[in-house]
Design an enzyme around this catalytic site. Sequence first.
Site, PDB file in Angstrom:
ATOM      1  N   GLY A  18     -15.815  17.256 -13.231  1.00 54.19           N
ATOM      2  CA  GLY A  18     -14.906  18.111 -12.459  1.00 54.19           C
ATOM      3  C   GLY A  18     -15.505  19.490 -12.243  1.00 54.19           C
ATOM      4  CG  ASP A  71     -11.240  16.859 -13.280  1.00 56.89           C
ATOM      5  OD1 ASP A  71     -11.597  17.846 -13.953  1.00 56.89           O
ATOM      6  OD2 ASP A  71     -11.615  15.700 -13.521  1.00 56.89           O
ATOM      7  CG  ASP A 146     -15.185   2.893 -17.769  1.00 56.15           C
ATOM      8  OD1 ASP A 146     -15.974   2.654 -18.695  1.00 56.15           O
ATOM      9  OD2 ASP A 146     -14.664   4.007 -17.559  1.00 56.15           O
ATOM     10  CE  LYS A 186     -35.286   9.277 -29.049  1.00 57.03           C
ATOM     11  NZ  LYS A 186     -36.631   8.713 -28.987  1.00 57.03           N
ATOM     12  CE  LYS A 188     -35.438   2.917 -23.728  1.00 53.01           C
ATOM     13  NZ  LYS A 188     -36.672   2.622 -22.981  1.00 53.01           N
ATOM     14  N   PRO A 189     -30.463   6.636 -22.540  1.00 52.90           N
ATOM     15  CG  PRO A 189     -29.071   7.729 -24.070  1.00 52.90           C
ATOM     16  CD  PRO A 189     -30.513   7.593 -23.659  1.00 52.90           C
ATOM     17  CE  LYS A 222     -39.628   7.988 -21.460  1.00 52.41           C
ATOM     18  NZ  LYS A 222     -39.617   8.293 -22.886  1.00 52.41           N
ATOM     19  CB  CYS A 380       9.241  25.792 -16.080  1.00 52.31           C
ATOM     20  SG  CYS A 380      10.081  24.576 -15.070  1.00 52.31           S
ATOM     21  CD  GLU A 404      15.001  18.579 -19.992  1.00 49.93           C
ATOM     22  OE1 GLU A 404      15.070  19.763 -19.583  1.00 49.93           O
ATOM     23  OE2 GLU A 404      13.927  17.999 -20.182  1.00 49.93           O
ATOM     24  CG  HIS A 513       4.963  25.355 -13.727  1.00 51.59           C
ATOM     25  ND1 HIS A 513       4.777  25.264 -15.083  1.00 51.59           N
ATOM     26  CD2 HIS A 513       6.004  24.554 -13.437  1.00 51.59           C
ATOM     27  CE1 HIS A 513       5.669  24.425 -15.586  1.00 51.59           C
ATOM     28  NE2 HIS A 513       6.428  23.985 -14.605  1.00 51.59           N
ATOM     29  CD  GLU A 515       1.752  27.266 -15.463  1.00 54.93           C
ATOM     30  OE1 GLU A 515       2.440  28.247 -15.092  1.00 54.93           O
ATOM     31  OE2 GLU A 515       2.251  26.242 -15.981  1.00 54.93           O
TER      32      GLU A 515
HETATM   33  N1  GLN Z   1      12.577  20.025 -18.456  1.00 55.43           N
HETATM   34  C1  GLN Z   1      12.906  21.083 -17.565  1.00 55.43           C
HETATM   35  C2  GLN Z   1      13.407  20.574 -16.221  1.00 55.43           C
HETATM   36  O1  GLN Z   1      13.158  19.457 -15.861  1.00 55.43           O
HETATM   37  C3  GLN Z   1      11.746  22.043 -17.374  1.00 55.43           C
HETATM   38  C4  GLN Z   1      10.561  21.423 -16.748  1.00 55.43           C
HETATM   39  C5  GLN Z   1       9.307  22.272 -16.889  1.00 55.43           C
HETATM   40  O2  GLN Z   1       9.235  23.130 -17.755  1.00 55.43           O
HETATM   41  N2  GLN Z   1       8.336  22.047 -16.053  1.00 55.43           N
HETATM   42  O3  GLN Z   1      14.046  21.289 -15.512  1.00 55.43           O
END
Ligand code: GLN
Length: 538
Positions: A18, A71, A146, A186, A188-189, A222, A380, A404, A513, A515
């Site tokens: 990746g 990835d 695989d 090595k 060989k692999p 090689k 979240c 939940e 999110h 991030e």
């Molecule tokens: N479980 C929570 C929901 O479904 C929060 C989900 C999460 O944090 N991505 O709302």
Amino acid sequence: MARYIFVTGGVVSSLGKGLSSASLAYLLKSQGYKVRLRKMDPYLNVDPGTMSPFQHGEVFVTDDGAETDLDLGHYERFTNISSKQSDNITTGRIYSDVIKKERKGGYLGKTVQVIPHITNRIKEFIKKDITNEDFVICEIGGTVGDIESLPFVEAIRQFSNEHGKSKTLFIHLTFVPFLKSSDEIKTKPTQHSVKELRSIGIQPDIIICRSQQSIPLDQRKKISLFCNVPIDNVIETVDVRTIYEAPISFYNQKLDKQVLKFFKLKPKKRPNLSPWKKITKVVLNTKKSINIAIIGKYVNLKDAYKSLDEALVHGGIANNVKINLVRIESDNLKNNEIKLKLKNVSGLLIPGGFGKRGTEGKISAIKYARENKIPFLGICFGMQMAIVEFARNKLKIKKAGSTELDRNCYPVIGLINEWDKDGKIIKGTDQDLGGTMRLGLYEAKLRNNSAINRIYKSNFIKERHRHRYEVNNKLKDQFENKGLIFSGMSPDNKLPEIIELQDHPWFIGVQFHPEFKSRPLAPHPLFSSFIKASKNHK
Ligand code: GLN
């Protein structure tokens, strides 16, 4: 037609296919070419959305709401090209498409087989949704040999045969071990792995050799001889000190140059490596560090919060500070341990999550951060738990909870129709993918002069979501009267997207999110600000 670069791996998994693909994409992009990155995963899940992070690491989410392999996060972070639903495919998805078509009589009475029906579907995916790209880099998950990856390898062989060598290039990434006892490298692999690839009809054009130390010329010769690859196309990749060094390292090894040469192309402009050099230097030379606590169910798994870990590092880069992650397992977290565990911590982060296990510990930790003015970022599920904590302890709603976790609670968090009888549940973009969540990019409007407004320097933002449950908006006034304001709302004012505490140096929760949109070369403002506040805390 675009040129296709297929990346396979051999010898062992986790060699960094990746990262290699992402680095090559950056180098080609920065030389003026349009690039797209794709991943083919050989497992039978239709998408990784249903897989536990224990199994497969983080589930990455794209702008258009696909739940994908992590990835794709690397790809985005290194290239700043937003991935799409059409950039990740699994065996499960391919088979389910083919079987669906078969049930509708779409194969006109034929026997449906792996070759040609499955391989044709894979080839359709490879070409789907490509317009004016110069290069499509397709990574094939798993390791050559695989059983699972065979149909993909067969499909790329056919693809190359159909479109010709001027349009397709095979890169094979292998491991070249160093044996301490005999003080030898090595090959060989690598030879065996290429032999395996050849036995299914693919001759690699470039071999990338992952190694702990530089490979002497003799050994490279090689590999060139036995694997039938020109010596200049035997590229070594020695472990880098930080992943941000990878594009520089591949440039020094001339990977991009050899790829362009293969396709008889020249760079349109000089690649710009200075941003990577700059951040490598910052990462390697930063001395000051701060402790950031992260409390979750999967904290001890390396890849379970991949984008989050990365985003925190980006926030550190923006503030010239190293992030020392204090990973706290939420499962057995006792209330009386919280003070001790958060003792030397400059900031607390509660990430996304699902299910009841470990929630009470998180709620108590949030209370501690709120009362002791420790910078707090709730993402979240982390934001939802901050709402529950505040409702219980400040609004005195003792039974406050999320449906939940407890069907009989007072729903401060719930499915929309559980707290709004006219509310419609927003579902993911593709119902057939089991997508019952709000997935992908949604807009939020930010309140003027709020902390979040200052952080984003904007009144409207778009961020990626992945959740089913929502904050009960009916209680907005009660929360705000006590100082927890809903400073970001969906454009129709129905769904709270961001909360912030007024009488606190930095206490923010977001329903999305952030991030997923942070980049090393462009740290996300929310993480930069969180780290800055944490740095100032101690
Ligand atoms: N479980 C929570 C929901 O479904 C929060 C989900 C999460 O944090 N991505 O709302």
